[in-house]
Design an enzyme around this catalytic site. Structure first.
Site, short mmCIF file in Angstrom:
data_model
loop_
_atom_site.label_atom_id
_atom_site.label_comp_id
_atom_site.label_asym_id
_atom_site.label_seq_id
_atom_site.Cartn_x
_atom_site.Cartn_y
_atom_site.Cartn_z
N GLY A 31 21.06 26.64 -65.15
CA GLY A 31 20.05 25.70 -65.63
C GLY A 31 18.84 25.62 -64.71
O GLY A 31 18.64 26.46 -63.84
N LEU A 33 15.80 26.07 -65.80
CA LEU A 33 15.35 27.40 -66.22
C LEU A 33 13.91 27.69 -65.82
O LEU A 33 13.06 26.80 -65.80
CB LEU A 33 15.50 27.53 -67.74
CG LEU A 33 16.91 27.31 -68.28
CD1 LEU A 33 16.93 27.49 -69.80
CD2 LEU A 33 17.93 28.25 -67.63
N HIS A 34 13.66 28.95 -65.48
CA HIS A 34 12.31 29.42 -65.13
C HIS A 34 12.08 30.75 -65.85
O HIS A 34 12.95 31.24 -66.58
CB HIS A 34 12.17 29.55 -63.61
CG HIS A 34 13.27 30.34 -62.96
ND1 HIS A 34 13.44 31.69 -63.18
CD2 HIS A 34 14.27 29.98 -62.12
CE1 HIS A 34 14.47 32.13 -62.49
NE2 HIS A 34 15.02 31.11 -61.84
N HIS A 37 14.89 33.38 -65.87
CA HIS A 37 15.92 33.16 -66.89
C HIS A 37 15.40 33.53 -68.28
O HIS A 37 16.11 34.13 -69.08
CB HIS A 37 16.32 31.68 -66.93
CG HIS A 37 16.94 31.14 -65.68
ND1 HIS A 37 16.34 30.19 -64.89
CD2 HIS A 37 18.13 31.41 -65.08
CE1 HIS A 37 17.11 29.89 -63.88
NE2 HIS A 37 18.21 30.62 -63.96
N GLN A 148 18.71 41.25 -62.10
CA GLN A 148 18.79 42.13 -60.92
C GLN A 148 18.55 41.35 -59.62
O GLN A 148 18.90 41.81 -58.55
CB GLN A 148 17.75 43.25 -61.08
CG GLN A 148 17.65 44.23 -59.94
CD GLN A 148 18.91 45.08 -59.78
OE1 GLN A 148 19.72 45.18 -60.70
NE2 GLN A 148 19.07 45.67 -58.62
N ASP A 150 20.12 38.95 -58.56
CA ASP A 150 21.44 38.77 -57.96
C ASP A 150 22.19 40.09 -58.07
O ASP A 150 23.15 40.23 -58.84
CB ASP A 150 22.17 37.63 -58.66
CG ASP A 150 21.43 36.31 -58.50
OD1 ASP A 150 21.71 35.60 -57.53
OD2 ASP A 150 20.54 36.01 -59.32
N MET A 184 11.34 34.47 -58.58
CA MET A 184 11.58 33.15 -59.17
C MET A 184 13.02 32.74 -58.93
O MET A 184 13.93 33.56 -59.00
CB MET A 184 11.29 33.18 -60.65
CG MET A 184 9.83 33.38 -60.91
SD MET A 184 9.41 32.84 -62.54
CE MET A 184 7.65 33.12 -62.48
#
Ligand code: AMP
Length: 282
Positions: A31, A33-34, A37, A148, A150, A184
């Site tokens: 959550g 969100l940006h 996401h 990517q 993560d 981000m």
């Protein structure tokens, strides 16, 4: 967009969609969100007819003293953003709904998760894989989309899917960055103005690695040395957790960039622990 909070409701909705012959997509998130996401959501939208975004701050992937209780939340904004992207379902279960009080089964990956973030966050990937496996079992998506940003998480999830014969396609989306290059992250919300400016250096260090490699420097000790030097410049310096160069397949450290090599950084700036990476020699 419909919001579901119970695993049973989510399962029923997904079962119904599957029976109707719809292709189910899942984007797991925590959550707040940006755009990062949302690029996963857009990709998933093109790959599925029935799109589920899960919003769950998974307690079991946080260690003691980490930011579980201060993790940013804005359910209303998440809902608006998902609505705009044509998401069908937001699955946002309460903590006590996802885990039985005496839950005692976890998924452990024993190779790819040992280094990088795994070395600094004991139990983190066990928590991630356990919740991702649960989400896959509840939703049974045809396709699931990950970022990517993560990179180790992606590799570990891919390994779980392979080794446990899960029938879901994993799709990976490139890291979305702010105009100045900073990746981000929901955790960027923790940064003060001055800290946010300092965060640029993480991306600059990755760009430096890329430039060194482009100029023919393949020695990873040299690359890491230069990156560490750059990160340490300025005051207060960035607190480096790790700067690593690992084989993109095995996630084992490499001495030279000969095959696709993941260059990964984890750093603390103020209260935020930030991670970022690029792949060289791919
Ligand atoms: P999180 O909510 O941080 O757990 O992230 C949920 C998903 O979004 C994960 O697959 C992340 O890799 C992905 N993600 C987070 N930030 C970014 C970004 N800047 N660019 C691309 N994907 C991202």
């Amino acid at each position: 967009v419909k919001i579901l909070g119970l695993p049973g409701e989510m399962r029923a909705a997904a079962d119904k969609a599957r029976l109707e012959g719809l292709r189910i997509g899942l984007v797991p998130t925590m959550g707040f969100l940006h755009e990062g996401h949302l690029s996963l959501v857009r990709k998933a939208r093109t790959l599925s007819d029935f799109l589920v975004v899960s919003v769950f701050v998974n307690p079991v992937q946080f260690g003691p003293g980490e930011d579980l209780d201060s993790y940013p939340v804005d359910a209303q904004r998440d809902e608006e953003l998902c609505e705009r992207q044509g998401v069908d379902i937001i699955f946002s279960p309460g903590r006590d709904r996802m885990y039985a009080e005496n839950h005692s089964v976890c998924v452990d990956e024993e190779e790819l998760s040992s280094g990088l973030c795994g070395a600094h966050r004991p139990g983190h990937f066990r928590g991630v894989l356990t919740v991702v496996a649960k989400l896959f079992n509840i939703v049974q998506p045809h396709v699931a989309v990950f970022g990517q940003k993560d990179a180790q998480q992606v590799r570990v999830v891919q390994r779980m899917v392979r080794d446990l014969d899960m029938s879901v396609e994993i799709v990976v989306v490139p890291t979305v960055r702010e105009p100045d290059g900073v990746a981000m992250s929901s955790r960027n919300a923790y940064l003060s103005g001055e800290e946010r400016r300092r965060a640029r250096r993480v991306y600059e260090a990755l760009c430096l690695a890329e430039k060194l490699c482009r100029d023919g420097n393949r020695d990873t000790a040299l690359i890491k040395g230069e990156m560490t030097g750059l990160l340490a410049e300025g005051s207060p310096p960035i607190e480096i957790e790790y700067v690593e160069t690992v084989d993109y397949e095995t996630l084992k450290p490499v001495d030279r960039v000969e095959r696709p090599t993941l260059v990964a950084v984890a750093a603390r700036i103020g209260r935020a622990r930030l991670i970022d990476n690029i792949v060289l020699g791919g």
